[in-house]
Design an enzyme around this catalytic site. Structure first.
Site, PDB file in Angstrom:
ATOM      1  N   GLY A  82       0.843  -1.198   0.000  1.00  0.00           N
ATOM      2  CA  GLY A  82       0.000   0.000   0.000  1.00  0.00           C
ATOM      3  C   GLY A  82       0.872   1.239   0.000  1.00  0.00           C
ATOM      4  O   GLY A  82       1.987   1.226   0.524  1.00  0.00           O
ATOM      5  N   ILE A 170      -4.472  -9.893  -4.641  1.00  0.00           N
ATOM      6  CA  ILE A 170      -4.765 -10.609  -3.380  1.00  0.00           C
ATOM      7  C   ILE A 170      -6.183 -11.171  -3.421  1.00  0.00           C
ATOM      8  O   ILE A 170      -6.429 -12.300  -2.979  1.00  0.00           O
ATOM      9  CB  ILE A 170      -4.568  -9.676  -2.161  1.00  0.00           C
ATOM     10  N   ARG A 261      -7.428  -2.009   4.292  1.00  0.00           N
ATOM     11  CA  ARG A 261      -7.131  -0.852   5.128  1.00  0.00           C
ATOM     12  C   ARG A 261      -8.351  -0.568   5.997  1.00  0.00           C
ATOM     13  O   ARG A 261      -9.503  -0.678   5.530  1.00  0.00           O
ATOM     14  CB  ARG A 261      -6.862   0.385   4.254  1.00  0.00           C
ATOM     15  N   ASP A 285      -8.405  -7.399  10.114  1.00  0.00           N
ATOM     16  CA  ASP A 285      -6.948  -7.331  10.352  1.00  0.00           C
ATOM     17  C   ASP A 285      -6.468  -5.886  10.408  1.00  0.00           C
ATOM     18  O   ASP A 285      -5.322  -5.633  10.773  1.00  0.00           O
ATOM     19  CB  ASP A 285      -6.217  -8.089   9.232  1.00  0.00           C
ATOM     20  N   HIS A 310      -3.108  -6.139  12.340  1.00  0.00           N
ATOM     21  CA  HIS A 310      -2.486  -5.892  11.026  1.00  0.00           C
ATOM     22  C   HIS A 310      -1.310  -6.851  10.778  1.00  0.00           C
ATOM     23  O   HIS A 310      -0.153  -6.424  10.664  1.00  0.00           O
ATOM     24  CB  HIS A 310      -2.024  -4.433  10.912  1.00  0.00           C
ATOM     25  N   ILE A 311      -1.643  -8.138  10.669  1.00  0.00           N
ATOM     26  CA  ILE A 311      -0.592  -9.152  10.488  1.00  0.00           C
ATOM     27  C   ILE A 311      -0.731  -9.869   9.141  1.00  0.00           C
ATOM     28  O   ILE A 311      -0.182 -10.952   8.952  1.00  0.00           O
ATOM     29  CB  ILE A 311      -0.602 -10.194  11.631  1.00  0.00           C
ATOM     30  N   GLY A 312      -1.463  -9.257   8.201  1.00  0.00           N
ATOM     31  CA  GLY A 312      -1.718  -9.919   6.916  1.00  0.00           C
ATOM     32  C   GLY A 312      -0.480 -10.506   6.257  1.00  0.00           C
ATOM     33  O   GLY A 312      -0.498 -11.632   5.776  1.00  0.00           O
TER      34      GLY A 312
HETATM   35  C1  GLV Z   1       0.558  -3.732   4.430  1.00  0.00           C
HETATM   36  O1  GLV Z   1      -0.512  -3.436   4.822  1.00  0.00           O
HETATM   37  C2  GLV Z   1       1.122  -3.340   3.174  1.00  0.00           C
HETATM   38  O2  GLV Z   1       0.606  -2.406   2.534  1.00  0.00           O
HETATM   39  O3  GLV Z   1       2.115  -3.945   2.778  1.00  0.00           O
END
Ligand code: GLV
Length: 347
Positions: A82, A170, A261, A285, A310-312
């Protein structure tokens, strides 16, 4: 005066990746010395005279930082897919090259999206809390205790529809994982400024082996999907795209997953929806305002809402891949070579 190129790195990238920068004799590398978010004042001070800057999502990439660096700045590299923290217009105006980390995290985030769909649908929030707090002895196994919707198809419920807000890499990797669960129907909503392409949709349906794959409006996506995956970029165009209206239109048995997000989902509306049962559950997440999300946050307190910090992309392999790509982007930009993942900022 040294004729080395100064680079500023806002976090230590670890023993597998830092040598790519530290062992390069042409570089003078300055690294934020703490295991915490890089202090803005430190970044602005240290950016002076830098040719390259490598940052995380937490660092704002704006005119103030580029001014602080001065005309020597050739490249900025972010260790993230992002880039809403970057002012692309300013980068383009100043001819500063910009690298990011697509692809390397696709599988990790798709895996986590499926995990959250399962966790939310099977109410692991309430059930793990029961075990952790020692209350299991009060809950004898009983026919319909803790039942939620099943992700995979059943003989009595043979149709599953996945809805995607955003249908990039994704989202498609997530669809590929859903097909073995019996999903044969895929609806997606995309940026209204891009034209619909039914031929491309037909090709994707054939690629993933699903019976239906269609671009639809949000209202249809909300009302027809058994699981909605939020996987579009952040920013003003998608702010609170999942709002009260969207949530009210969802199936009562459906699950919402957000691995994109936090700003795409109106947290208060989602908490209300979960309390009032407009949908079954949510797997989240990312939360608007993170990381300042305390135990009293409406989504943390909401029933059947699994919240992760936020562990994606947080698998060791993926994070090493992202850090390596971010370092190689920086090196490419510094020495006027190809960057493995450069974003065209002038589009
Ligand atoms: C994580 O959220 C990224 O944008 O890599």
């Amino acid at each position: 005066m040294s004729n080395k190129l100064k680079v500023v790195v806002s976090r230590d990238l670890g023993p597998d990746v830092m040598p790519l920068l530290l062992d390069n004799k042409e570089l003078d590398v300055v690294v934020w010395p703490h295991n915490s978010v890089c202090d803005r004042k430190w970044l602005l001070e240290n950016a002076a005279g830098a040719s390259g800057i490598l940052v995380m999502l937490s660092e704002k990439l704006d005119a103030e930082l580029f001014d602080a660096a001065g005309p020597s700045l050739r490249v900025v590299s972010t260790m993230s897919v992002g880039y809403e923290h970057a002012d692309l217009k300013e980068l383009a105006k100043r001819n500063i090259r910009f690298g990011y980390t697509p692809d390397v995290l696709t599988d990790a985030v798709a895996d986590l999206s499926i995990m959250l769909a399962l966790m939310a649908g099977r109410n692991t929030k309430e059930t793990t809390e029961i075990v952790q707090s020692g209350q299991w002895p009060n809950f004898v196994w009983s026919p319909f205790a803790f039942c939620g919707p099943q992700l995979s198809t059943t003989s009595t419920s043979p149709k599953r529809t996945a809805g995607f807000i955003g249908f990039g890499r994704i989202a498609q990797a997530t669809l590929a994982r859903l097909v073995p669960f019996g999903f044969q129907h895929c609806l997606y909503a995309a940026n209204p400024s891009t034209p619909a392409d039914p031929a491309a949709d037909a090709a994707l349906a054939a690629k993933y082996g699903v019976r239906e794959l269609r671009r639809v409006l949000l209202a249809e996506l909300a009302s027809e999907s058994d699981v909605v995956f939020v996987l579009a970029p952040g920013g003003p165009a998608t702010y609170h795209i999942v709002d009260e209206k969207f949530l009210r239109a969802m199936k009562r048995s459906a699950v919402l997953v957000n691995t994109a997000r936090g700003t795409l989902v109106d947290s208060d509306a989602l908490a209300k929806a979960l309390h009032e049962g407009w949908l079954y559950g949510a797997g989240i997440d990312v939360v608007e305002g993170e990381p300042k999300i305390g135990a009293d946050h409406p989504l943390v307190k909401a029933p059947r809402c699994v919240v992760l910090p936020h562990i994606g992309s947080a698998t060791t392999d993926t994070r090493i891949g992202m850090a390596t790509l971010a370092a190689n982007n920086l090196l490419g930009g510094l020495f006027g070579k190809d960057m493995p993942a450069e974003l065209n900022t002038s589009r």
